[in-house]
Design an enzyme around this catalytic site. Structure first.
Site, PDB file in Angstrom:
ATOM      1  N   ASP A 105      -1.799   2.411   8.635  1.00 23.23           N
ATOM      2  CA  ASP A 105      -1.932   1.562   7.307  1.00 23.23           C
ATOM      3  C   ASP A 105      -3.153   1.614   7.054  1.00 23.23           C
ATOM      4  OD1 ASP A 105      -1.532   0.647   5.125  1.00 23.23           O
ATOM      5  OD2 ASP A 105      -0.493  -1.309   5.863  1.00 23.23           O
ATOM      6  N   PHE A 154       6.163   0.170   1.241  1.00 17.05           N
ATOM      7  CA  PHE A 154       6.409  -0.367   2.473  1.00 17.05           C
ATOM      8  C   PHE A 154       7.691   0.387   2.838  1.00 17.05           C
ATOM      9  CE2 PHE A 154       8.021  -3.479   5.596  1.00 17.05           C
ATOM     10  CZ  PHE A 154       6.821  -3.772   6.414  1.00 17.05           C
TER      11      PHE A 154
HETATM   12  P1  5GP Z   1      -2.603  -0.969  10.384  1.00 16.21           P
HETATM   13  O1  5GP Z   1      -3.352  -1.779  11.335  1.00 16.21           O
HETATM   14  O2  5GP Z   1      -2.965   0.559  10.348  1.00 16.21           O
HETATM   15  O3  5GP Z   1      -2.866  -1.688   9.026  1.00 16.21           O
HETATM   16  O4  5GP Z   1      -1.009  -1.422  10.484  1.00 16.21           O
HETATM   17  C1  5GP Z   1      -0.725  -0.544  11.350  1.00 16.21           C
HETATM   18  C2  5GP Z   1       1.056  -1.423  11.710  1.00 16.21           C
HETATM   19  O5  5GP Z   1       1.481  -2.127  10.465  1.00 16.21           O
HETATM   20  C3  5GP Z   1       2.111  -0.270  12.030  1.00 16.21           C
HETATM   21  O6  5GP Z   1       1.989  -0.267  13.439  1.00 16.21           O
HETATM   22  C4  5GP Z   1       3.161  -1.137  11.523  1.00 16.21           C
HETATM   23  O7  5GP Z   1       3.825  -1.947  12.490  1.00 16.21           O
HETATM   24  C5  5GP Z   1       2.667  -1.985  10.404  1.00 16.21           C
HETATM   25  N1  5GP Z   1       3.139  -1.417   8.902  1.00 16.21           N
HETATM   26  C6  5GP Z   1       2.086  -0.740   8.103  1.00 16.21           C
HETATM   27  N2  5GP Z   1       2.847  -0.278   7.171  1.00 16.21           N
HETATM   28  C7  5GP Z   1       4.067  -0.385   7.401  1.00 16.21           C
HETATM   29  C8  5GP Z   1       5.232  -0.289   6.436  1.00 16.21           C
HETATM   30  O8  5GP Z   1       5.134   0.302   5.564  1.00 16.21           O
HETATM   31  N3  5GP Z   1       6.417  -0.581   6.897  1.00 16.21           N
HETATM   32  C9  5GP Z   1       6.642  -1.089   8.176  1.00 16.21           C
HETATM   33  N4  5GP Z   1       7.867  -1.439   8.631  1.00 16.21           N
HETATM   34  N5  5GP Z   1       5.341  -1.640   9.031  1.00 16.21           N
HETATM   35  C10 5GP Z   1       4.196  -1.282   8.682  1.00 16.21           C
END
Ligand code: 5GP
Ligand code: MG
Length: 177
Positions: A105, A154
């Site tokens: 993300d 999401f």
């Molecule tokens: P980042 O550190 O890249 O922002 O986020 C990664 C983590 O955020 C992923 O491992 C996941 O656990 C959570 N995450 C990010 N976007 C989503 C989403 O759309 N749905 C869900 N369920 N988890 C997300």
């Protein structure tokens, strides 16, 4: 917001599409690692379904390790403080490490993981994610392998949760805004 029944959530990727894309990813990894042993490090808990499907397509020797990282709390669908638990992770010096996460993300989770694992001097360090919210990248980092690029919505299912629920859904679905 209450938890809508799963069948009311719009499907983003069907189980069939995910299955065929994961076969392609496994084929790429088999080619790129070319018989070399790898250590797959899965970031719990969202990765479990993707990981178990992907590793069964791998034909190189595979070791499995897990670590805990969570950036979402309870019902929130925006990131909070990132907590990483490295306890139990063996030294990865000289290993070919493939970091696996469900979704990329902002990129903060993977970039922190890469920082802490790089210190151990692995022979190589790459990352693979099922989903990549490519518009959102805040770190300049990109995953080495990804299943699908998705818009900034999401999503749940196929391991991904919302407030602890929906991980068991076979398809990836969208939580309405
Ligand atoms: P980042 O550190 O890249 O922002 O986020 C990664 C983590 O955020 C992923 O491992 C996941 O656990 C959570 N995450 C990010 N976007 C989503 C989403 O759309 N749905 C869900 N369920 N988890 C997300
Ligand atoms: Mg996660």
């Amino acid at each position: 917001m209450t938890h809508p029944p799963a069948n009311q959530l719009e499907i983003q990727f069907t189980r069939e599409r995910i299955e065929s894309r994961i076969s392609e990813l496994a084929a790429m990894l088999n080619q790129d690692y070319n018989g070399r042993e790898i250590v797959v490090v899965g970031i719990m808990s969202g990765v479990v379904v993707f990981l178990s499907d992907l590793i069964r397509g791998l034909e190189v020797p595979v070791r499995l390790e897990f670590l805990n990282a969570s950036s979402y709390r309870g019902k929130a669908t925006s990131a909070g403080e990132l907590a990483i638990d490295l306890s139990g992770l063996p030294t990865l010096t000289g290993k070919h490490v493939l970091l696996l996460d469900d979704i990329f993300d902002t990129g903060h989770t993977l970039s922190r993981m890469i920082e802490v694992i790089s210190v151990m001097k692995p022979a190589s360090l790459k990352s693979a994610v099922l989903l990549w919210k490519s518009e959102r990248n805040e770190t300049g980092l990109t995953p080495d392998y990804f299943g699908f690029q998705i818009p900034n919505r999401f999503v749940v299912g196929y391991g991904l949760d919302w407030d602890g629920l929906y991980r068991n859904l076979p398809d990836v679905r969208i939580i309405p805004e």
